[in-house]
Scaffold this motif. Sequence first.
Motif, PDB file in Angstrom:
ATOM      1  N   LEU A  22      24.969  -5.587  30.201  1.00 51.26           N
ATOM      2  CA  LEU A  22      24.762  -4.986  31.409  1.00 51.26           C
ATOM      3  C   LEU A  22      23.987  -3.768  30.991  1.00 51.26           C
ATOM      4  O   LEU A  22      22.911  -3.306  31.777  1.00 51.26           O
ATOM      5  N   VAL A  23      24.577  -2.872  30.408  1.00 48.76           N
ATOM      6  CA  VAL A  23      24.067  -1.490  29.683  1.00 48.76           C
ATOM      7  C   VAL A  23      22.807  -1.745  29.028  1.00 48.76           C
ATOM      8  O   VAL A  23      21.771  -0.964  29.462  1.00 48.76           O
ATOM      9  N   GLU A  24      22.614  -2.852  28.269  1.00 46.93           N
ATOM     10  CA  GLU A  24      21.283  -3.251  27.491  1.00 46.93           C
ATOM     11  C   GLU A  24      20.294  -3.721  28.338  1.00 46.93           C
ATOM     12  O   GLU A  24      19.115  -3.323  28.165  1.00 46.93           O
TER      13      GLU A  24
ATOM     14  N   PHE B  64      16.683  -1.888  29.249  1.00 45.15           N
ATOM     15  CA  PHE B  64      15.601  -2.460  28.646  1.00 45.15           C
ATOM     16  C   PHE B  64      14.804  -2.549  29.918  1.00 45.15           C
ATOM     17  O   PHE B  64      13.438  -2.345  29.973  1.00 45.15           O
ATOM     18  N   CYS B  65      15.116  -3.277  30.972  1.00 41.07           N
ATOM     19  CA  CYS B  65      14.374  -3.628  32.300  1.00 41.07           C
ATOM     20  C   CYS B  65      13.779  -2.428  33.086  1.00 41.07           C
ATOM     21  O   CYS B  65      12.713  -2.754  33.318  1.00 41.07           O
ATOM     22  N   THR B  66      14.517  -1.307  33.318  1.00 42.82           N
ATOM     23  CA  THR B  66      13.929  -0.297  33.802  1.00 42.82           C
ATOM     24  C   THR B  66      12.637   0.223  33.036  1.00 42.82           C
ATOM     25  O   THR B  66      11.657   0.696  33.688  1.00 42.82           O
ATOM     26  N   ARG B  67      12.765   0.256  31.517  1.00 42.54           N
ATOM     27  CA  ARG B  67      11.535   0.473  30.888  1.00 42.54           C
ATOM     28  C   ARG B  67      10.578  -0.555  30.942  1.00 42.54           C
ATOM     29  O   ARG B  67       9.188  -0.107  31.126  1.00 42.54           O
ATOM     30  N   ALA B  68      10.822  -1.935  30.704  1.00 44.97           N
ATOM     31  CA  ALA B  68       9.766  -2.969  30.810  1.00 44.97           C
ATOM     32  C   ALA B  68       9.233  -3.058  32.001  1.00 44.97           C
ATOM     33  O   ALA B  68       7.789  -3.132  32.232  1.00 44.97           O
ATOM     34  N   LEU B  69       9.687  -2.340  33.340  1.00 44.55           N
ATOM     35  CA  LEU B  69       9.030  -2.637  34.669  1.00 44.55           C
ATOM     36  C   LEU B  69       8.268  -1.451  34.929  1.00 44.55           C
ATOM     37  O   LEU B  69       7.202  -1.611  35.836  1.00 44.55           O
TER      38      LEU B  69
ATOM     39  N   ASN C 291      24.826 -13.284  33.333  1.00 43.43           N
ATOM     40  CA  ASN C 291      25.876 -13.641  32.318  1.00 43.43           C
ATOM     41  C   ASN C 291      26.449 -15.002  32.756  1.00 43.43           C
ATOM     42  O   ASN C 291      27.230 -15.218  33.726  1.00 43.43           O
ATOM     43  N   ASP C 292      26.283 -15.889  32.020  1.00 44.46           N
ATOM     44  CA  ASP C 292      26.661 -17.368  32.199  1.00 44.46           C
ATOM     45  C   ASP C 292      28.180 -17.528  32.022  1.00 44.46           C
ATOM     46  O   ASP C 292      28.604 -18.463  32.693  1.00 44.46           O
ATOM     47  N   GLU C 293      28.872 -16.455  31.251  1.00 39.89           N
ATOM     48  CA  GLU C 293      30.165 -16.623  31.254  1.00 39.89           C
ATOM     49  C   GLU C 293      31.013 -15.984  32.413  1.00 39.89           C
ATOM     50  O   GLU C 293      32.050 -16.597  32.849  1.00 39.89           O
ATOM     51  N   THR C 294      30.438 -14.889  33.002  1.00 40.22           N
ATOM     52  CA  THR C 294      31.137 -14.386  33.999  1.00 40.22           C
ATOM     53  C   THR C 294      30.519 -14.631  35.374  1.00 40.22           C
ATOM     54  O   THR C 294      30.986 -14.564  36.553  1.00 40.22           O
ATOM     55  N   ARG C 295      29.284 -15.175  35.489  1.00 38.64           N
ATOM     56  CA  ARG C 295      28.427 -15.345  36.725  1.00 38.64           C
ATOM     57  C   ARG C 295      27.833 -14.210  37.102  1.00 38.64           C
ATOM     58  O   ARG C 295      27.415 -14.140  38.368  1.00 38.64           O
ATOM     59  N   GLU C 296      28.151 -13.011  36.707  1.00 41.29           N
ATOM     60  CA  GLU C 296      27.486 -11.785  37.115  1.00 41.29           C
ATOM     61  C   GLU C 296      26.074 -11.838  36.884  1.00 41.29           C
ATOM     62  O   GLU C 296      25.465 -12.056  35.796  1.00 41.29           O
ATOM     63  N   ALA C 297      25.360 -11.375  38.098  1.00 38.03           N
ATOM     64  CA  ALA C 297      23.920 -11.161  37.806  1.00 38.03           C
ATOM     65  C   ALA C 297      23.408  -9.761  38.429  1.00 38.03           C
ATOM     66  O   ALA C 297      24.096  -9.338  39.164  1.00 38.03           O
TER      67      ALA C 297
ATOM     68  N   GLY D 180      27.316 -13.154  27.419  1.00 39.34           N
ATOM     69  CA  GLY D 180      27.087 -11.670  27.293  1.00 39.34           C
ATOM     70  C   GLY D 180      26.795 -11.287  25.711  1.00 39.34           C
ATOM     71  O   GLY D 180      25.877 -10.194  25.828  1.00 39.34           O
ATOM     72  N   ASP D 181      27.333 -11.815  24.814  1.00 42.14           N
ATOM     73  CA  ASP D 181      27.158 -11.306  23.433  1.00 42.14           C
ATOM     74  C   ASP D 181      25.383 -11.376  23.140  1.00 42.14           C
ATOM     75  O   ASP D 181      24.762 -10.806  22.422  1.00 42.14           O
ATOM     76  N   ALA D 182      25.039 -12.876  23.555  1.00 45.41           N
ATOM     77  CA  ALA D 182      23.477 -12.985  23.368  1.00 45.41           C
ATOM     78  C   ALA D 182      22.460 -12.078  23.958  1.00 45.41           C
ATOM     79  O   ALA D 182      21.617 -11.779  23.614  1.00 45.41           O
ATOM     80  N   LEU D 183      22.915 -11.716  25.501  1.00 43.43           N
ATOM     81  CA  LEU D 183      22.323 -10.997  26.227  1.00 43.43           C
ATOM     82  C   LEU D 183      22.148  -9.639  25.554  1.00 43.43           C
ATOM     83  O   LEU D 183      20.980  -8.928  25.563  1.00 43.43           O
ATOM     84  N   ALA D 184      23.220  -9.171  25.008  1.00 45.99           N
ATOM     85  CA  ALA D 184      23.480  -7.675  24.397  1.00 45.99           C
ATOM     86  C   ALA D 184      22.575  -7.661  23.196  1.00 45.99           C
ATOM     87  O   ALA D 184      22.394  -6.459  22.806  1.00 45.99           O
TER      88      ALA D 184
END
Length: 205
Positions: free
Chosen positions: A112-114, A118-123, A136-142, A159-163
């Motif tokens: 989530l930190v990564e 990223f997203c705040t800069r990309a936008l 996050n497909d493991e925790t379902r957190e979005a 989470g690890d792949a997203l990070a």
Amino acid sequence: MRVELEPDAVPIVRIFGARARRALADEATAKRAAAVRGVVGIESATDPQRATLRFGGDVLRIERGVGADAGVLITLDLSDDSAKPKVRGAARHPRLALVTGQILDPPVRPWLVEADHFCTRALTHAGCPRPLRVVNDETREARQWGGDGEPAFEVHGPGDALAQAFPGSSAMAEDVLAGKLTVVGDLRDLSLITRFAIDHLFGEL
């Protein structure tokens, strides 16, 4: 501690510069790095890329090539972060070698930190799809960035792949093809987001 790059820095210098800035954001790492003096050469195990890190108290300077005054020489596979590097000179300069290892391999922060970084800069870039949604497909957190409406582009994965993907440690498009991540969006947006992640790796997003 300030990171300085040579003028018109080549890719390997920009990559190590971005890694150094991430690592030095940690107060303890920055304190250890400021306490050492010395020169470290880094060479790719698979191609001619070479760089030098010069630790000088409050400044870390990174430049192309390997200086003749390097006290530590590290050979690593730039395409495989899991490959064990070959280190020469560590016995004579153990603190310098240890700090360099921490600089070159900053810890991966939580997904989530990564993603937020990223997203705040990309936008801020024209053409970036918005809103962006990450799941996050493991925790379902979005989480969603760039508005509350229907997302224009979504990234799903563990989470690890997203990070790994958002800071550019892995190529997002390749992770999608390999089945590590899934996206909801068109190929143009995937290509653009992948390019932004590569820019992020170079510290240029």
